[in-house]
Design an enzyme around this catalytic site. Structure first.
Site, PDB file in Angstrom:
ATOM      1  N   ARG A   1       0.733  -1.260   0.023  1.00  0.00           N
ATOM      2  CA  ARG A   1       0.012  -0.019  -0.012  1.00  0.00           C
ATOM      3  C   ARG A   1       0.911   1.267  -0.029  1.00  0.00           C
ATOM      4  NH1 ARG A   1      -2.782   0.021   5.964  1.00  0.00           N
ATOM      5  NH2 ARG A   1      -0.763   0.343   7.120  1.00  0.00           N
TER       6      ARG A   1
ATOM      7  N   LEU B   1       7.693  -0.244  -1.471  1.00  0.00           N
ATOM      8  CA  LEU B   1       8.366  -1.621  -1.219  1.00  0.00           C
ATOM      9  C   LEU B   1       9.441  -1.360  -0.365  1.00  0.00           C
ATOM     10  CD1 LEU B   1       8.800  -2.536  -4.856  1.00  0.00           C
ATOM     11  CD2 LEU B   1       7.164  -3.500  -3.280  1.00  0.00           C
TER      12      LEU B   1
ATOM     13  N   GLY C   1       8.804  -1.808   3.021  1.00  0.00           N
ATOM     14  CA  GLY C   1       7.901  -1.675   4.201  1.00  0.00           C
ATOM     15  C   GLY C   1       8.644  -0.592   4.981  1.00  0.00           C
ATOM     16  N   ILE C   2       8.185  -0.746   6.392  1.00  0.00           N
ATOM     17  CA  ILE C   2       8.531  -0.023   7.422  1.00  0.00           C
ATOM     18  C   ILE C   2       9.928   0.035   7.792  1.00  0.00           C
ATOM     19  CG2 ILE C   2       8.317   0.570   9.808  1.00  0.00           C
ATOM     20  CD1 ILE C   2       5.886   1.615   8.371  1.00  0.00           C
TER      21      ILE C   2
ATOM     22  N   SER D   1      11.916   2.165  26.991  1.00  0.00           N
ATOM     23  CA  SER D   1      13.387   1.983  27.163  1.00  0.00           C
ATOM     24  C   SER D   1      13.834   0.818  26.285  1.00  0.00           C
ATOM     25  CB  SER D   1      14.075   2.083  28.394  1.00  0.00           C
ATOM     26  OG  SER D   1      13.642   0.878  29.129  1.00  0.00           O
TER      27      SER D   1
ATOM     28  N   GLY E   1      13.566   3.204  21.687  1.00  0.00           N
ATOM     29  CA  GLY E   1      13.615   4.441  22.624  1.00  0.00           C
ATOM     30  C   GLY E   1      14.985   4.670  22.855  1.00  0.00           C
TER      31      GLY E   1
ATOM     32  N   HIS F   1      43.536 -12.069  16.127  1.00  0.00           N
ATOM     33  CA  HIS F   1      44.313 -10.832  17.056  1.00  0.00           C
ATOM     34  C   HIS F   1      44.785  -9.931  16.250  1.00  0.00           C
ATOM     35  CE1 HIS F   1      46.103  -9.183  20.509  1.00  0.00           C
ATOM     36  NE2 HIS F   1      47.367  -9.289  19.622  1.00  0.00           N
TER      37      HIS F   1
END
Length: 465
Positions: A35, A38, A40-41, A180, A184, A444
Site C-alpha cells: 500500500r 516496497l 515496508g517500515i 526504554s 527508545g 588478534h
C-alpha cells in the site's frame, strides 16, 4: 477475471519481499501487494534509516572527542536537515534495490490496499479502482505500527513516534523518551549525541528489560555518564502539548507525581499489528489475545492456504525473524521441508551508544528454566583492540549448562557487538558446547577475542584478566 498466481504476499517489508523472492526462486508464480513503499517500515522508516542517523551521530561524537585520538576538529557542527536527508537517501537507495529484485525475479507488484475477500482471493484497491487476485496460497506480512498512548496521540509536532523522530522539523532541546526498549534507546542516543537534554522513563524496574540484568545495569550507568536521566519504575500519566513544548505529568516509583516541561516527547511503548481492514474476519483467521495472528511452527494460520509472518504475528518483532519466517513459509508452500523456527536462536540488537546484543537465555531465565549454569564474563578493558579503538567500556557474558556444556545464552554491550553476536548465534544453531568455542581460533587483535575470553572465564581459564 481475477489475475491468478501460485502465491500472493500481502505486504512488502523484510518478511514480505523475502517470501516473494524465495517463492519465485522455487518456481512459484508470485505477486506482492503493497500500500505504500516496497521494503515496508523497516527499510523505509525503521531499521535502515535509523542506522544512517545513528552513524551520523557516532561520527559527530568522535569529532567532538578528536583530541583523545591526537587529532583536532575545530568547532564541529551539524545541519540537522542534511543528516535527515542522508538517512532518507539511504532508504531510497534500498527501496530502489527491492524494486530491482522484484523485476529480477519476475514478481508482479500491485500497489494499493489489499483485502482478503474469500479463501484464495484478494482485492487490491487503489484510487478507487479494484483489481481481483487469486492464489492457492496467501502470506500475510502486513507488519505493525507504533502504539500510541491512550491519553496522548502523537501529533508529529511535539509528540512523536519513531516515524516523526526520523524526520524532525527541529532539534529537540529537552527530550522525554517514553519506553526504554531498542527504539527508545536508539533515539535517545541519537538526540543525546547531538546535544539534546534527554530523559528516559520506563515503567518496569530497569531499562532494556528483555536483556540480561547486568547489561541493563551497565547501560544505566553508561547513559547516565553521557548526561541522560534514566528513570525506571516511572510512568507518564498525562501529556499536554502546546506551541512551545509538552507538559508531562510523571509518576515515580514512590508514587510522587511531578509536572515537567519538555520541548518534545518520543513515544516508544510498543507496536500494534496491522490486522484491520485486511479481511481476516471474512476468511476466519484467528488473532491471539493481543490481536496478533496466531501461527504454527511453519507460519500457517488456522485457515488452510493462509500463512502469516513478521510483526503481524507473535514476537520477537524483529526484521531478521520476519525474513527467516518468510523462507520457512515459502518453502513449505513449495513442498519443501524447512526447519521450524527456534526462537531461542534469534539474536537481538540495540544500536545505541554503546551497542547491545544478545541471543538465547539470560542468566536469570536459564536458572528459572531449571538449569545449573556456568557463567563467564570478560570486560572490554582487557581487550587490546577495544583499548586501541578508544572503546574500552563494555563486556561479553556467556551462560552455559553446567551438565552438558551447551551454550544457553550470550549477552554483550560495547562497540560493534551487534556485528559480533552472530558468532554466538551460529554456535547456538549448531548446538555448540564450551569445548568447540574454547577450541576456536579467534583473530588478534579483534574485539571478538572478548567472546573467546568470556567462554574461558566460565570455566576458570581466562587468559587476560
Amino acid at each position: 477475471m481475477a489475475e491468478t498466481y501460485d502465491l500472493i504476499v500481502l505486504g512488502s517489508g523484510p518478511g514480505g519481499y523475502v517470501a516473494a523472492i524465495r517463492a519465485a526462486q522455487l518456481g512459484l508464480k508470485t505477486a506482492i501487494v503493497e500500500r505504500e513503499l516496497l521494503g515496508g517500515i523497516c527499510l523505509n522508516w525503521g531499521c535502515i534509516p535509523t542506522k544512517a542517523l545513528l552513524r551520523s551521530a557516532e561520527i559527530y561524537h568522535h569529532m567532538k572527542h578528536a583530541e583523545a585520538f591526537g587529532l583536532s576538529a575545530v568547532k564541529p557542527g551539524f545541519e540537522l536537515a542534511n543528516v535527515v536527508q542522508r538517512s532518507r537517501g539511504v532508504a531510497k537507495q534500498l527501496n530502489q534495490g527491492v524494486t530491482g529484485l522484484m523485476k529480477k525475479h519476475k514478481i508482479a507488484v500491485h500497489f494499493g490496499d489489499g483485502k482478503l475477500t474469500d479463501k484464495g482471493k484478494l482485492t487490491v484497491t487503489r484510487d478507487g479502482q479494484a483489481t481481483e487476485l487469486s492464489a492457492k496460497n496467501i502470506i500475510i506480512a502486513t507488519g505493525a505500527r507504533a502504539r500510541d498512548l491512550p491519553f496522548a496521540k502523537a501529533d508529529g509536532e511535539r509528540i512523536w513516534t519513531y516515524r516523526h523522530a526520523m524526520t524532525p522539523k527541529e532539534m529537540p532541546t529537552k527530550l522525554l523518551v517514553i519506553g526504554s526498549g531498542a527504539i527508545g534507546l536508539e533515539f535517545a542516543s541519537f538526540y543525546g549525541d547531538f546535544g539534546a537534554e534527554v530523559t528516559v522513563v520506563e515503567m518496569l524496574d530497569r531499562i532494556l528489560p528483555v536483556e540480561d540484568e547486568e547489561v541493563s545495569a551497565f547501560m544505566t550507568k553508561a547513559l547516565a555518564k553521557q548526561g541522560m536521566k534514566i528513570r525506571p519504575s516511572t510512568g507518564v500519566q498525562k501529556l499536554t502539548p502546546s506551541a512551545k513544548g509538552v507538559t508531562a505529568e510523571i509518576k515515580d516509583k514512590d508514587g510522587k507525581v511531578t509536572t515537567e516541561e519538555y520541548s518534545h516527547v518520543i513515544v516508544a511503548v510498543g507496536i500494534v499489528p496491522n490486522v484491520e481492514n485486511i479481511g481476516l474476519e471474512e476468511v476466519g483467521v484467528e488473532p491471539d489475545k493481543r490481536y496478533h495472528i496466531k501461527t504454527d511452527e511453519y507460519c500457517r494460520t488456522n485457515v488452510p492456504g493462509i500463512y502469516a509472518i513478521g510483526d503481524v504475528t507473535d514476537g520477537p518483532w524483529l526484521a531478521h525473524k520476519a525474513m527467516h519466517e518468510a523462507v520457512i513459509a515459502a518453502e513449505h508452500i513449495a513442498g519443501e521441508h524447512p526447519h521450524a523456527m527456534d526462537k531461542r536462536n534469534i539474536p537481538g540488537c540495540t544500536y545505541c551508544r554503546p551497542q547491545v546484543a544478545s541471543v538465547g537465555l539470560t542468566e536469570a531465565k536459564a536458572k528459572e528454566a531449571g538449569y545449573t549454569v556456568k557463567v563467564g564474563k570478560f570486560p572490554f578493558i582487557g581487550n587490546g583492540k577495544a583499548i586501541a579503538l578508544g572503546e574500552p567500556e563494555g563486556f561479553v557474558k556467556t551462560v552455559f549448562d553446567e551438565a552438558t556444556g551447551e551454550l544457553l545464552g550470550a549477552h554483550m554491550v560495547g562497540a560493534e557487538v551487534t556485528e559480533m553476536i552472530q558468532g554466538y548465534t551460529i554456535g547456538k544453531t549448531l548446538e555448540t558446547t564450551e569445548a568447540e568455542l574454547m577450541g576456536t581460533v579467534f583473530p588478534h587483535p579483534t574485539i571478538s577475542e572478548a567472546m573467546h575470553e568470556s567462554v574461558l572465564a566460565a570455566y576458570g581459564r581466562p587468559l587476560h584478566i
